[in-house]
Design an enzyme around this catalytic site. Structure first.
Site, PDB file in Angstrom:
ATOM      1  N   TYR A 208     -48.248 -49.672  -4.630  1.00  0.00           N
ATOM      2  CA  TYR A 208     -48.380 -49.550  -6.084  1.00  0.00           C
ATOM      3  C   TYR A 208     -48.114 -50.880  -6.798  1.00  0.00           C
ATOM      4  CZ  TYR A 208     -48.985 -44.531  -6.765  1.00  0.00           C
ATOM      5  OH  TYR A 208     -49.487 -43.257  -6.811  1.00  0.00           O
TER       6      TYR A 208
ATOM      7  N   LYS B  59     -46.326 -44.361   8.582  1.00  0.00           N
ATOM      8  CA  LYS B  59     -47.348 -44.500   9.623  1.00  0.00           C
ATOM      9  C   LYS B  59     -46.946 -45.682  10.505  1.00  0.00           C
ATOM     10  CE  LYS B  59     -51.151 -43.034  10.012  1.00  0.00           C
ATOM     11  NZ  LYS B  59     -51.672 -42.071  11.034  1.00  0.00           N
TER      12      LYS B  59
ATOM     13  N   ASP C 142     -46.620 -39.906  -3.223  1.00  0.00           N
ATOM     14  CA  ASP C 142     -47.511 -39.417  -4.274  1.00  0.00           C
ATOM     15  C   ASP C 142     -48.330 -38.250  -3.733  1.00  0.00           C
ATOM     16  OD1 ASP C 142     -48.871 -39.480  -6.789  1.00  0.00           O
ATOM     17  OD2 ASP C 142     -50.545 -40.516  -5.819  1.00  0.00           O
TER      18      ASP C 142
ATOM     19  N   ASP D 248     -47.667 -33.961  -4.173  1.00  0.00           N
ATOM     20  CA  ASP D 248     -48.682 -33.089  -4.768  1.00  0.00           C
ATOM     21  C   ASP D 248     -48.969 -31.905  -3.839  1.00  0.00           C
ATOM     22  OD1 ASP D 248     -49.119 -34.349  -7.177  1.00  0.00           O
ATOM     23  OD2 ASP D 248     -51.274 -34.611  -6.880  1.00  0.00           O
TER      24      ASP D 248
HETATM   25  C1  IPM Z   1     -47.409 -39.255 -10.225  1.00  0.00           C
HETATM   26  C2  IPM Z   1     -48.740 -39.656 -10.797  1.00  0.00           C
HETATM   27  C3  IPM Z   1     -48.688 -41.147 -11.074  1.00  0.00           C
HETATM   28  C4  IPM Z   1     -48.555 -41.846  -9.742  1.00  0.00           C
HETATM   29  C5  IPM Z   1     -49.862 -41.676 -11.904  1.00  0.00           C
HETATM   30  C6  IPM Z   1     -50.024 -40.942 -13.201  1.00  0.00           C
HETATM   31  C7  IPM Z   1     -49.734 -43.157 -12.139  1.00  0.00           C
HETATM   32  O1  IPM Z   1     -49.766 -39.292  -9.941  1.00  0.00           O
HETATM   33  O2  IPM Z   1     -46.390 -39.432 -10.916  1.00  0.00           O
HETATM   34  O3  IPM Z   1     -47.389 -38.729  -9.114  1.00  0.00           O
HETATM   35  O4  IPM Z   1     -49.558 -42.085  -9.045  1.00  0.00           O
HETATM   36  O5  IPM Z   1     -47.434 -42.157  -9.389  1.00  0.00           O
HETATM   37 MG    MG Z   2     -49.157 -38.133  -8.285  1.00  0.00          MG
END
Ligand code: IPM
Ligand code: MG
Length: 371
Positions: free
Chosen positions: A144, A195, A252, A256
């Site tokens: 990032y 990984k 990330d 999710d």
């Molecule tokens: C998260 C989101 C963010 C990320 C975006 C909005 C920049 O997906 O907080 O998981 O990728 O970290």
């Molecule tokens: Mg995210």
């Protein structure tokens, strides 16, 4: 009077403002009923800040964020600001800058299944009933933020896009120690995911986590897993996990996945924490995991629970008010147990309600619990 607990509200975009309004109501309630007072200031972030100031986070708002005990954020982003010509002018850039400048390296993302919502998941109830995972995602390093990054023109007319995955010893150790500390207060088990079979940064991650574990946390069970296998194991047998620690990008994605497994994104809070200072205080930002949901914004349809539960995390991690945190969490649980549902978690036989009515019910429940 001494300076009170200082909070900065950054409601942001989409449904951000309306879910944050419910937190305001809980804060007013705490002031009245619990004699716990917060100094709340408010600012703009994301698209709202772009509209007002041409940037997703002004220096002034950043300075405010640095001066408070905790930041509560609603959500950022929406189709209106999607034009990706200038990266720094995207709503998300405001959030990333906050994370970086506040040094919020540890992102806590619980994936919990509420008993009342066990049928909301696409997974079988027996797989996820009672699920309680804490994902600790590294938040200020890795691909990032790694340099070099960018898009460049090559002499042959092609273009090349570059991002860099990079971690140092101290970046790995500090986030791993947050995971180990949390595990000690939970089921005492950490899975570290990377990984290491493909990436040197992953190999270093594995080596450093192993070393830290031997030095300071050998009482905690540690297992290593390749992140792709981790993604699979999460679906196969999620209850094998207690705390998962992983890097920014894998975190990330895996968070999710874990969030969706619970079936109710509208219920999931998060905390992003910095390093503890000499007094044990940390910079902190709390936000719901769901996004800005522009399609339902302004309609009083959004689920405020994730944001209220994020505030509960703030009570716990920033203000040492564990009893109040538990009470708020219990209030949310009881209201769900009583059958109230916003549209996103509606199910047959339940009572569908608006954002405001969900807030009303939770306040009433708080009244009951505190009396
Ligand atoms: C998260 C989101 C963010 C990320 C975006 C909005 C920049 O997906 O907080 O998981 O990728 O970290
Ligand atoms: Mg995210």
């Amino acid at each position: 009077m001494p300076a009170n607990k200082k909070l900065l509200f950054l409601p942001g975009d989409g449904i951000g403002p309306e879910v944050m309004r419910q937190v305001r109501r809980v804060i007013d309630w705490m002031d009245r009923k619990r004699k716990v007072t917060f100094d709340v200031t408010e600012g703009l972030v994301g698209g709202a800040a772009i509209d007002a100031h041409g940037t997703p986070l002004t220096d002034a708002t950043l300075a405010d964020a640095l001066a408070v005990d905790a930041v509560m954020l609603g959500a950022v982003g929406g189709p209106k600001w999607d034009n990706p010509t200038d990266y720094m002018k995207r709503p998300e850039a405001g959030l990333l800058r906050l994370r970086k400048e506040l040094g919020l390296f540890a992102n806590l993302r619980p994936a919990t299944v509420f008993d009342a919502l066990v049928d909301a998941s696409t997974l079988k109830p027996e797989i996820i009933k009672g699920l309680d995972i804490m994902i600790v995602r590294e938040l200020t390093g890795g691909v990032y933020f790694g340099e070099p990054r960018g898009i460049e023109e090559l002499p042959n007319g092609e273009r090349r896009g570059v991002n860099t995955q990079v971690y140092t010893t101290s970046e790995i150790r500090r986030v791993a120690s947050v995971a180990f500390e949390l595990a000690r207060k939970r089921s005492n088990k950490v899975h570290s995911m990377e990984k290491a079979n493909v990436m040197e940064s992953g190999l270093l991650w594995r080596q450093e986590v192993t070393k830290l574990h031997q030095e300071q946390y050998s009482d905690v069970t540690l297992e290593h897993m390749y992140a792709d296998n981790g993604a699979m194991q999460l679906l196969k047998n999620p209850k094998q996990f207690d705390v998962i620690v992983t890097d920014n990008l894998f975190g990330d994605i895996l968070s999710d996945e874990a969030a969706m497994m619970t079936g109710s994104l509208g219920m999931l809070p998060s905390a992003s924490l910095g390093a503890a200072d000499a007094n044990g205080n940390r910079k902190a930002l709390y936000e719901p995991v769901h996004g800005s949901a522009p399609d339902i914004a302004g309609k009083d349809l959004a689920n405020p629970c994730a944001t209220l539960l994020s505030f509960a995390m703030a009570l716990r991690y920033s203000f040492n008010l564990d009893d109040d945190a538990k009470m708020l969490e219990k209030a949310v649980q009881n209201v769900l147990g009583g059958g109230m549902r916003t549209a996103d978690i509606m199910a047959p036989g339940m009572a569908r309600c608006s954002t405001t009515v969900m807030g009303d019910s939770i306040l009433r429940e708080l009244d009951k619990l505190s009396s």
